[in-house]
Structure formats: structure tokens, C-alpha cells
Scaffold this motif. Structure first.
Motif, PDB file in Angstrom:
ATOM      1  N   LYS A 143       6.690  39.865  -9.531  1.00 16.79           N
ATOM      2  CA  LYS A 143       5.784  40.403  -8.518  1.00 16.79           C
ATOM      3  C   LYS A 143       5.695  39.488  -7.297  1.00 16.79           C
ATOM      4  O   LYS A 143       5.896  38.275  -7.370  1.00 16.79           O
ATOM      5  N   TYR A 144       5.391  40.127  -6.164  1.00 16.43           N
ATOM      6  CA  TYR A 144       4.924  39.442  -4.966  1.00 16.43           C
ATOM      7  C   TYR A 144       3.457  39.831  -4.801  1.00 16.43           C
ATOM      8  O   TYR A 144       3.117  41.012  -4.904  1.00 16.43           O
ATOM      9  N   GLU A 145       2.612  38.863  -4.544  1.00 12.27           N
ATOM     10  CA  GLU A 145       1.180  39.140  -4.499  1.00 12.27           C
ATOM     11  C   GLU A 145       0.592  38.691  -3.163  1.00 12.27           C
ATOM     12  O   GLU A 145       0.888  37.598  -2.676  1.00 12.27           O
ATOM     13  N   TYR A 146      -0.258  39.560  -2.588  1.00 15.02           N
ATOM     14  CA  TYR A 146      -0.893  39.281  -1.300  1.00 15.02           C
ATOM     15  C   TYR A 146      -2.380  39.605  -1.379  1.00 15.02           C
ATOM     16  O   TYR A 146      -2.807  40.424  -2.192  1.00 15.02           O
ATOM     17  N   ILE A 147      -3.143  38.965  -0.507  1.00 16.08           N
ATOM     18  CA  ILE A 147      -4.562  39.299  -0.355  1.00 16.08           C
ATOM     19  C   ILE A 147      -4.770  39.856   1.049  1.00 16.08           C
ATOM     20  O   ILE A 147      -4.320  39.264   2.037  1.00 16.08           O
ATOM     21  N   MET A 148      -5.442  41.003   1.135  1.00 18.96           N
ATOM     22  CA  MET A 148      -5.784  41.603   2.424  1.00 18.96           C
ATOM     23  C   MET A 148      -7.284  41.443   2.668  1.00 18.96           C
ATOM     24  O   MET A 148      -8.107  41.627   1.760  1.00 18.96           O
ATOM     25  N   TYR A 149      -7.627  41.127   3.901  1.00 19.88           N
ATOM     26  CA  TYR A 149      -9.019  40.923   4.312  1.00 19.88           C
ATOM     27  C   TYR A 149      -9.425  42.005   5.321  1.00 19.88           C
ATOM     28  O   TYR A 149      -8.575  42.753   5.814  1.00 19.88           O
ATOM     29  N   PRO A 150     -10.726  42.078   5.643  1.00 23.53           N
ATOM     30  CA  PRO A 150     -11.095  42.914   6.798  1.00 23.53           C
ATOM     31  C   PRO A 150     -10.282  42.496   8.024  1.00 23.53           C
ATOM     32  O   PRO A 150      -9.715  41.401   8.064  1.00 23.53           O
ATOM     33  N   ILE A 151     -10.239  43.368   9.024  1.00 23.32           N
ATOM     34  CA  ILE A 151      -9.401  43.132  10.210  1.00 23.32           C
ATOM     35  C   ILE A 151      -9.601  41.713  10.743  1.00 23.32           C
ATOM     36  O   ILE A 151     -10.727  41.249  10.932  1.00 23.32           O
ATOM     37  N   SER A 152      -8.502  41.023  10.973  1.00 21.14           N
ATOM     38  CA  SER A 152      -8.565  39.647  11.465  1.00 21.14           C
ATOM     39  C   SER A 152      -8.526  39.615  12.985  1.00 21.14           C
ATOM     40  O   SER A 152      -8.122  40.583  13.639  1.00 21.14           O
ATOM     41  N   THR A 153      -8.909  38.483  13.528  1.00 19.42           N
ATOM     42  CA  THR A 153      -8.880  38.302  14.980  1.00 19.42           C
ATOM     43  C   THR A 153      -7.456  38.432  15.514  1.00 19.42           C
ATOM     44  O   THR A 153      -7.231  39.050  16.564  1.00 19.42           O
ATOM     45  N   SER A 154      -6.489  37.893  14.800  1.00 25.31           N
ATOM     46  CA  SER A 154      -5.097  37.980  15.278  1.00 25.31           C
ATOM     47  C   SER A 154      -4.603  39.422  15.270  1.00 25.31           C
ATOM     48  O   SER A 154      -3.854  39.832  16.161  1.00 25.31           O
ATOM     49  N   GLU A 155      -5.048  40.230  14.294  1.00 24.88           N
ATOM     50  CA  GLU A 155      -4.655  41.637  14.255  1.00 24.88           C
ATOM     51  C   GLU A 155      -5.269  42.406  15.421  1.00 24.88           C
ATOM     52  O   GLU A 155      -4.621  43.264  16.031  1.00 24.88           O
ATOM     53  N   LEU A 156      -6.528  42.105  15.739  1.00 26.20           N
ATOM     54  CA  LEU A 156      -7.161  42.731  16.903  1.00 26.20           C
ATOM     55  C   LEU A 156      -6.429  42.351  18.184  1.00 26.20           C
ATOM     56  O   LEU A 156      -6.178  43.192  19.046  1.00 26.20           O
ATOM     57  N   TYR A 157      -6.112  41.083  18.299  1.00 28.06           N
ATOM     58  CA  TYR A 157      -5.430  40.606  19.505  1.00 28.06           C
ATOM     59  C   TYR A 157      -4.095  41.308  19.695  1.00 28.06           C
ATOM     60  O   TYR A 157      -3.753  41.750  20.804  1.00 28.06           O
ATOM     61  N   GLU A 158      -3.322  41.438  18.611  1.00 30.36           N
ATOM     62  CA  GLU A 158      -2.012  42.083  18.711  1.00 30.36           C
ATOM     63  C   GLU A 158      -2.140  43.563  19.068  1.00 30.36           C
ATOM     64  O   GLU A 158      -1.279  44.118  19.751  1.00 30.36           O
ATOM     65  N   SER A 159      -3.209  44.219  18.603  1.00 32.01           N
ATOM     66  CA  SER A 159      -3.375  45.652  18.854  1.00 32.01           C
ATOM     67  C   SER A 159      -4.076  45.951  20.168  1.00 32.01           C
ATOM     68  O   SER A 159      -3.828  46.979  20.791  1.00 32.01           O
ATOM     69  N   MET A 160      -4.983  45.055  20.614  1.00 30.76           N
ATOM     70  CA  MET A 160      -5.851  45.361  21.749  1.00 30.76           C
ATOM     71  C   MET A 160      -5.645  44.480  22.962  1.00 30.76           C
ATOM     72  O   MET A 160      -6.007  44.866  24.063  1.00 30.76           O
ATOM     73  N   GLY A 161      -5.118  43.272  22.744  1.00 34.01           N
ATOM     74  CA  GLY A 161      -4.997  42.345  23.853  1.00 34.01           C
ATOM     75  C   GLY A 161      -6.187  41.398  23.941  1.00 34.01           C
ATOM     76  O   GLY A 161      -7.194  41.548  23.245  1.00 34.01           O
ATOM     77  N   LEU A 162      -6.058  40.444  24.844  1.00 30.69           N
ATOM     78  CA  LEU A 162      -7.028  39.358  24.937  1.00 30.69           C
ATOM     79  C   LEU A 162      -8.403  39.814  25.392  1.00 30.69           C
ATOM     80  O   LEU A 162      -9.425  39.475  24.789  1.00 30.69           O
ATOM     81  N   MET A 163      -8.475  40.592  26.475  1.00 26.57           N
ATOM     82  CA  MET A 163      -9.770  40.941  27.051  1.00 26.57           C
ATOM     83  C   MET A 163     -10.632  41.734  26.074  1.00 26.57           C
ATOM     84  O   MET A 163     -11.814  41.435  25.878  1.00 26.57           O
ATOM     85  N   SER A 164     -10.055  42.753  25.450  1.00 22.15           N
ATOM     86  CA  SER A 164     -10.828  43.573  24.521  1.00 22.15           C
ATOM     87  C   SER A 164     -11.261  42.777  23.300  1.00 22.15           C
ATOM     88  O   SER A 164     -12.369  42.952  22.784  1.00 22.15           O
TER      89      SER A 164
END
Length: 392
Positions: A143-164
Motif C-alpha cells: 500500500k501507499y498511504e496518505y493523509i488528507m486535511y481540510p483545504i490547505s493554504t497552498s491549495e487555495l493559493y494555487e486555485s485562487m491566487g495571492l490576493m484572494s
């Protein structure tokens, strides 16, 4: 209650959308490598949505099994290899959702991996206690195992940009970062209430020997009110009318279900260091605020310092986890009330973080005694002006 412009902007910025998750390309890289892919994390953090999205993009015959459904659970609990083969049929991807709900699920997963080597097995679970205890031995090396968290700051930045990303900081401190909260922010209160009242407890109350849901809720409230302070199990027990062992057990379950996490006191050399104390934080500040039903704007709150501390530590843990960094986390405090909010220890290197919501108030200084004793590789004062430098 009227909310400031920053929260109104939060409602307007997000029309229903999908935020790309950091884990997706990491998971896709391991597709059809002959191993199961396990994704753990709290309910509603987006595990199923991401895995379903990956599956759809493959355009292959797939089988989805939702183990919250009693019929699915019963079928998988007693399934033999012949019936499992019939169930899978021509599917090339098998996705088992909330797998911790199935007794002895590890045996079923092992059968799929060992006997159907041309199939990609995807598994999600919201209780590391239940799922890991049943799959670790059967899936050793499989197996490969991962943990997912609520939306991270880096994920927001990649989707929305710096200002938002900057604009919605205040809103994230109040309402948190669960995907539904961010993409349906005009329903934030109702969605948070649902999360706190049902999903939050679903797996915990299903676990063995959890017989006092009222005590569990009281413990959560006590932890929410002590945010940023050292926690004594004895004091919490007195507050909720229970005993310290029950409190310790329930807090451990809350950790295993990704509701809270614990920081221990850092102690190596100094006699006046507090060695056995703990601080307990929430993976999501919105859940914390929902537990005590406090959605007041930041300028009206007396807990903003603790919220900011909790927020940054949780975001830093997401950042390190998704970056593949192995980090030990601590806080530091002495009997003379000297303290440091967060210490990261990585391969013997020590990094220090002190969080200040308003850097213009009070003296900001890393204690000299700590620096002279431990020689940290870096010391950082984290404010709303510079926090993104440490999270993206």
C-alpha cells in the motif's frame, strides 16, 4: 449580526468550484503499480471527491463501494474470493469508501491486491484507529498511504491566487477550511453545524467502548475553550464530571479521527522546563468555533490570539505533511512563564515559531535562554503579513 467586508467578500468570491488537491498528482503517480492507495482523513475533507475525480478522469470501468451503506458492509464482511471476483467483474478501478466501517476489511483488501493485480484499489477512511489496525498487517508492503486535511493554504493559493488567499484569511479563522465551507460559504453556519453535530461524532461514537456521548461533547467544549493553553486531564475531568482516564481515552479517539492533535512540551536540558504538559489544537478552527457556537467577527473576539496560533500550527502541519517532511512538533514553556508557541524538530535541526496576530501589541522576543541552550537554526515571528511565506 453584521459581518465586516472581508466575510462578505468570502461569500462572493466562491461560487461552487473544485479546488485542486495537492495529493492528487502524488496519488496518480502510483496508479497501477500493484499496490493499494489508502487515503485517511476526517469526514468531509474531500477524500471521496478527489478519488472519484481521479477515477472519472481515467475513463475506465470502475466499481464504487460505499461502506456507510449497511448492505455493502454486510456483503464485504463475509465475502469469499469467488464472490469477490464476481463483484469486481470487468472493473479496472475499485474504490472502497469509508472502509473502516467493515470488520476485517484488511483481509478483503489483501485479496484484491494479491489476486487482481491488474486492478487499482483505492481506499478511503475517516478513522485511522479502526482502518490502520485492520490493514497494516494484511497490507504490509502492499500500500501507499496518505493523509488528507481540510483545504490547505497552498491549495487555495494555487486555485485562487495571492490576493484572494489573503482576503479570506479572517473568514478561514472563523469558519474554517472544509471544502464545503469554502465552496458554499453562504451556508457556512449551517454546514458547520452539520459537521459538528453529526459527521464529527459519527466514527467516534461507533468505536468500541464509547458509551458516553454527552461526556465526549463536554470534553470537546472544554478543549475548545482552553485553546492555546496547557491542558490538564485532571482539570478537564473535573470540569466535565468524569475521570482522567476517560478523558485521556476520548482525547486519543478524537486524535485518531482527525478532530484534534496534541503538542507535547519540548524538554531537553533546562531544569525549569515543563516536561509533561500538553496543548491540544483543532485541525480546523471552524469546527472549534462551531463547538462553542461562536462565529463573532475577529474584532469582537477575545480569543483571536489563540485562533491565530491554532490556525498557523494546523496549516504548517498540512504544509509539512504534503511536502513529505518528517517533523516533530512541540511547544516550550518554563516555570518562569517563558514560552514558545511552536518548535519544529527535523533531522536534529530546530526551528522556532512565535505567532502574533497584532505585532504592534506587546514585546515580541524569542527567549534568550532557549536560543543559548538549543541554538535553533531559525527563529520566526509569524503575523498576518508574512504567514504565507511559510505555507506556500
Amino acid at each position: 449580526m453584521d459581518y465586516p467586508d472581508s466575510i462578505i467578500k468570502f461569500v462572493n468570491i466562491f461560487i461552487v468550484m473544485y479546488i485542486d488537491r495537492v495529493l492528487q498528482p502524488k496519488i496518480e503517480k502510483h496508479f497501477f503499480c500493484g499496490k493499494a492507495i489508502i487515503v485517511l482523513g476526517a469526514r468531509q475533507v474531500g477524500k471521496s471527491t478527489m478519488l472519484e475525480r481521479i477515477t472519472r478522469q481515467r475513463d475506465m470501468t470502475s466499481l464504487f463501494l460505499n461502506c456507510d451503506d449497511p448492505d455493502t458492509r454486510n456483503m464485504l464482511t463475509n465475502i469469499n474470493s469467488t464472490n469477490l471476483t464476481l463483484l469486481i467483474g470487468k472493473s479496472k478501478i475499485v474504490f472502497i469508501d469509508e472502509a473502516q466501517r467493515v470488520e476485517n476489511i484488511g483481509i478483503v483488501l489483501k485479496m484484491i491486491v494479491d489476486r487482481h493485480k491488474d486492478i487499482q484499489l483505492l481506499v478511503s477512511g475517516s478513522s485511522s484507529l479502526q482502518l490502520q489496525s485492520t490493514i497494516n498487517e494484511p497490507l504490509t508492503g502492499r500500500k501507499y498511504e496518505y493523509i488528507m486535511y481540510p483545504i490547505s493554504t497552498s491549495e487555495l493559493y494555487e486555485s485562487m491566487g495571492l490576493m484572494s488567499t489573503r482576503q479570506i484569511l479572517n473568514s478561514r479563522l472563523i469558519f474554517g477550511s472544509y471544502p464545503d465551507i469554502i465552496t458554499h460559504s453562504n451556508q457556512a453556519r449551517e454546514l458547520l453545524k452539520s459537521l459538528a453535530d453529526s459527521y464529527l461524532y459519527k466514527d467516534i461514537l461507533d468505536l468500541e467502548n464509547v458509551r458516553k456521548p454527552v461526556v465526549l461533547k463536554k470534553i470537546l467544549i472544554a478543549l475548545a475553550l482552553q485553546l492555546g493553553s496547557e491542558v490538564s486531564y485532571n482539570e478537564v475531568a473535573k470540569t466535565v464530571g468524569s475521570d482522567p482516564k476517560t478523558v485521556e481515552k476520548y482525547i486519543d479517539l478524537l486524535e485518531k479521527c482527525f478532530v484534534v492533535f496534541t503538542l507535547s512540551g519540548f524538554s531537553r536540558n533546562m531544569r525549569n522546563e515543563l516536561k509533561k504538559t500538553k496543548k491540544i489544537y483543532f485541525y480546523d478552527t471552524g469546527i472549534r468555533n462551531a463547538i462553542i457556537q461562536n462565529y463573532a467577527p475577529l474584532e469582537l473576539r477575545n480569543d483571536i490570539g489563540a485562533l491565530w496560533e491554532n490556525f498557523f500550527i494546523a496549516e504548517r502541519m498540512k504544509y509539512n505533511s504534503y511536502s513529505g517532511r518528517f517533523v516533530n512538533y512541540y511547544f516550550w514553556r518554563t516555570t518562569s512563564q517563558q514560552e514558545i508557541d511552536l518548535i519544529e524538530e527535523t533531522d536534529g535541526r530546530i526551528s522556532v515559531f512565535e505567532m502574533k496576530w497584532n505585532p504592534n501589541k506587546g514585546n515580541i522576543k524569542i527567549p534568550t535562554s532557549f536560543i543559548e541552550t538549543y541554538h535553533p537554526s531559525e527563529t520566526n515571528i509569524i503575523t498576518p503579513d508574512n504567514y504565507l511565506n511559510y505555507l506556500i
